[in-house]
Design an enzyme around this catalytic site. Structure first.
Site, PDB file in Angstrom:
ATOM      1  N   SER A 143       0.854  -1.186   0.000  1.00 34.86           N
ATOM      2  CA  SER A 143       0.000   0.000   0.000  1.00 34.86           C
ATOM      3  C   SER A 143       0.890   1.235   0.000  1.00 34.86           C
ATOM      4  O   SER A 143       2.069   1.161   0.372  1.00 34.86           O
ATOM      5  CB  SER A 143      -0.878   0.003   1.260  1.00 34.86           C
ATOM      6  OG  SER A 143      -1.533   1.237   1.430  1.00 34.86           O
ATOM      7  N   TYR A 156      -2.377  -1.189  10.612  1.00 37.78           N
ATOM      8  CA  TYR A 156      -2.466  -1.426   9.167  1.00 37.78           C
ATOM      9  C   TYR A 156      -1.220  -0.912   8.456  1.00 37.78           C
ATOM     10  O   TYR A 156      -0.596  -1.631   7.667  1.00 37.78           O
ATOM     11  CB  TYR A 156      -3.709  -0.749   8.598  1.00 37.78           C
ATOM     12  CG  TYR A 156      -3.812  -0.859   7.102  1.00 37.78           C
ATOM     13  CD1 TYR A 156      -4.276  -2.029   6.502  1.00 37.78           C
ATOM     14  CD2 TYR A 156      -3.446   0.199   6.277  1.00 37.78           C
ATOM     15  CE1 TYR A 156      -4.360  -2.140   5.119  1.00 37.78           C
ATOM     16  CE2 TYR A 156      -3.530   0.101   4.903  1.00 37.78           C
ATOM     17  CZ  TYR A 156      -3.991  -1.071   4.325  1.00 37.78           C
ATOM     18  OH  TYR A 156      -4.067  -1.177   2.954  1.00 37.78           O
TER      19      TYR A 156
END
Length: 260
Positions: A143, A156
Site C-alpha cells: 500500500s 495497518y
C-alpha cells in the site's frame, strides 16, 4: 509477460483488487485458484469467468486466512486439486480505522495474521518450487501506507510496511532465479475496503481496481521490486522520503481523517 496455461493462486479474490486480478489473468489465459472467505461471491465469480473463458480452469476455495494455520490448510486443498502454482498473488488484507487505544486486541491480532503472517506463510510454501522450476511470479499487495506511519490506522500501516520490506528483500534474493517478485502499492482504490473499516476517508482521487491491476501486470515486464499505482500516489510516496518525520506524521494523520 505470458500467463497462458499457468495457474495463479489469488487470495482475497471475492472482490476489489483480488477479483480484478482474476479477471485480467483469466483474460490472459491463466488458470485460477481463487481464495476468500465468501463462498457465494467466489461461486459467482467462478461462473462469470468460466462463462467468458471456457478454456481455463477455475477452482474456488473458501478459507479464512486470518486464522493461524490457514496457510497450511490452503496448501493441502490446492494439493488435493492437483494444481501447481505458477503465480501467487497475496492480496487478502484488512485494515482498522480508529485510534489504536480504541481497538480491541483480537481484531488487531487477526489483522497482523492476515496481512503479514499468512502472506509470509503462503510465500514460503510456493516460492521454493518456483525457484526450482526457474520461473514464477509472486505479487504481494502492500500500500502507499507502506511508506510512512499512519496515525489512525497504526497497525495497518505497520503491516504494509512489513509487506513492502519483506517483498523488496525477496526481489533481491530471487534475482537470477527466473522468478519475478513485485510489491504492489496502491493508494485509495474503489473497493469494499473502506466500507469494511466502517469509516469514509480518502474520498478524493481513488483509482479503480482495473487501473491498479493493470499497473501491476505492466510492472512485471520491468525490473524494479516495487510499483506504486498512479502518478499522484507515486509523487506522494516519494515526497515522504524527504519530509521531516514530525511533519510527515501530521500530514499522514490529516489524510486519514474520516470524512464524516
Amino acid at each position: 509477460m505470458e500467463f497462458n496455461n499457468g495457474t495463479a493462486l489469488i487470495t482475497g479474490a471475492s472482490g476489489g483488487i483480488g477479483e480484478e486480478f482474476a479477471v485480467q489473468l483469466a483474460g490472459r489465459g491463466a488458470n485460477l485458484v481463487l481464495v476468500a472467505r465468501r463462498a457465494d461471491k467466489l461461486a459467482q465469480l467462478h461462473d462469470t469467468l468460466v462463462g467468458k473463458h471456457p478454456d481455463i480452469t477455475v477452482d474456488v476455495i473458501a478459507e479464512d486466512l486470518a486464522v493461524p494455520g490457514s496457510g497450511a490448510e490452503l496448501e493441502n486443498k490446492v494439493r488435493d486439486l492437483g494444481r501447481t502454482i505458477d503465480v501467487l498473488v497475496n492480496n487478502a488484507g484488512v485494515g482498522l480505522h480508529s485510534k489504536f487505544v480504541d481497538q480491541a486486541p483480537e481484531p488487531n491480532a487477526a489483522q497482523i495474521q492476515l496481512n503479514c503472517g499468512t502472506l509470509v506463510d503462503l510465500t514460503a510454501r510456493y516460492l521454493p518450487a518456483m525457484t526450482q522450476r526457474g520461473r514464477g511470479v509472486v505479487i504481494n499487495v502492500a500500500s502507499t501506507a507502506s511508506f510512512q506511519p499512519t496515525p489512525g490506522m497504526a497497525v495497518y500501516g505497520a503491516t504494509k510496511a512489513f509487506v513492502l520490506s519483506f517483498t523488496e528483500a525477496l526481489w533481491q534474493e530471487c534475482r537470477g532465479t527466473g522468478v519475478k517478485v513485485l510489491a504492489l502499492c496502491p493508494g485509495a482504490t474503489e473497493t469494499e475496503f473502506f466500507e469494511r473499516t466502517g469509516e469514509d476517508f480518502l474520498t478524493d482521487g481513488r483509482q479503480t481496481a482495473r487501473q491498479v491491476v493493470g499497473t501491476a501486470l505492466g510492472a512485471l515486464d520491468r525490473s524494479g521490486p516495487t510499483v506504486v499505482s498512479g502518478w499522484k500516489n507515486s509523487l506522494l510516496a516519494s515526497g515522504y522520503r524527504v519530509t521531516p518525520r514530525r511533519l510527515m506524521l501530521a500530514v499522514s494523520e490529516r489524510l486519514l481523517k474520516s470524512a464524516n
